[in-house]
Design an enzyme around this catalytic site. Structure first.
Site: not given
Length: 346
Positions: A83, A113, A153, A182, A213-214, A237-238
């Site tokens: 990335q 981001c 992304k 996201h 995503n999200g 992700g998290r």
């Protein structure tokens, strides 16, 4: 249609682990998704795709050696997308060409981001404010990355979704090979409702596979999001920090299998792995404890429904205090298991 059969502009996406199932990917997270963490996740059931931390691109930047190691020294057997994040077109092109000299699955451009220090420089999520700039960047990078996948992304927009459909049309115009979306705006950061309906709109509008995503916090949530959006897969992700078993659990759920329970003692072993970072001998104890707590903030949400472990964990200051607490909650009762989703309200 199998995910492996999606034809791109010139090339195919790397083959998934399980051709009959939707894709899974570990989301790129700065200071988290390094080589060491990819190897840790791989112990528990690897995703189909890894994405590196972002290579920061500007006039003076060089390929970050530690991020590059997550490509060159990666022995997980899973494809790794490199990335990039930046806004200078010549330097993005130069970096993309350099990255294509390595064994990467593809080049990924970060347009989402939400860190203010990034978007104020018109990079990351800041690009969503300038569709004309996005048009030029995607066009130049598509030419530069012509023998392997070029992926993006992004988020739904910067402050609102005013440019959302315009940028999706640019994704089509420049034949992007994979879109990770996201379902929040940049200014939403990681708070508020994820708009899965707009991810579904993107799935219908673009000509490439979309990873949703999200806030995909469990296998059940992943299945719900896949059903709601029609996406080709999910990017986690998290919640993969808090539950490294999540990718295998998603696959079990997709096959309509019972999800194997994870004893809390295995969570304790996971914490031990997280403690043993390669750089550990050179990190002061206080800083090392603080870094582990970043992971434990997510792990703790699935340990006990009252949030006692989370509260006490945050009060610890030394390795001994922290590990004694972990033993108290995760080792004493060997019959207890890790929750399949974070406890609500913790």
């Amino acid at each position: 249609m199998s995910n492996a059969l999606y034809f791109m502009s010139q090339v195919l996406l790397p083959q998934s682990l399980h051709l009959d199932l939707p894709l899974t990917a570990l989301a790129p997270m700065q200071d988290v998704t390094n080589l060491w963490f990819m190897k840790v996740i791989n112990q528990y059931g690897s995703p189909d795709y890894f994405f590196t931390e972002y290579f920061r691109v500007n006039e003076t930047s060089r390929l970050n050696p530690s991020i590059l190691a997550s490509i060159t020294e990666n022995d997980t057997s899973r494809p790794v997308f490199a990335q990039m994040m930046g806004e200078s077109i010549p330097h993005l092109v130069k970096t993309a060409q350099e990255l294509c000299g390595y064994n990467i699955a593809g080049v990924d451009l970060n347009m989402g981001c939400p860190a203010p220090r990034i978007y104020r420089k018109k990079a990351g999520g800041g690009l969503l404010l300038s569709p004309e700039k996005v048009d030029r960047i995607l066009g130049e990078l598509r030419q530069a990355v012509n023998d392997r996948p070029f992926t993006v992304k992004m988020r739904l927009g910067f402050e609102n979704t005013d440019t959302f459909y315009q940028i999706l049309d640019l994704i089509n115009r420049h034949k992007i090979d994979l879109l990770s979306l996201h379902g929040r705006t940049v200014l939403d950061r990681y708070h508020g409702r994820v708009n899965y309906d707009l991810i579904a709109e993107a799935v219908r509008r673009v000509n490439c596979p979309v990873l949703a995503n999200g806030n995909i916090y469990s296998a059940a949530q992943a299945l719900s999001v896949l059903a709601q959006t029609g996406a080709a897969g999910v990017m986690v992700g998290r919640w993969a920090i808090g539950n490294p078993w999540i990718f295998e659990q998603i696959r079990q759920a997709l096959r309509l299998e019972a999800i194997a329970p994870v004893p809390l003692i295995e969570v304790r072993k996971y914490i031990d792995r997280l403690w043993q970072t390669p750089a550990a001998p050179n990190i002061p104890e206080r800083a090392r404890v603080g870094y582990l707590k970043m992971f434990l903030n997510y792990i703790a949400l699935s340990v006990d429904s009252e949030g006692v472990f989370l509260r006490l964990m945050r009060q610890t200051q030394t390795q001994a205090e922290l590990f004694n607490l972990c033993d108290r909650f995760l080792v004493v009762d060997t019959t207890q298991t890790f929750a399949l989703a974070p406890y609500s309200g913790v």
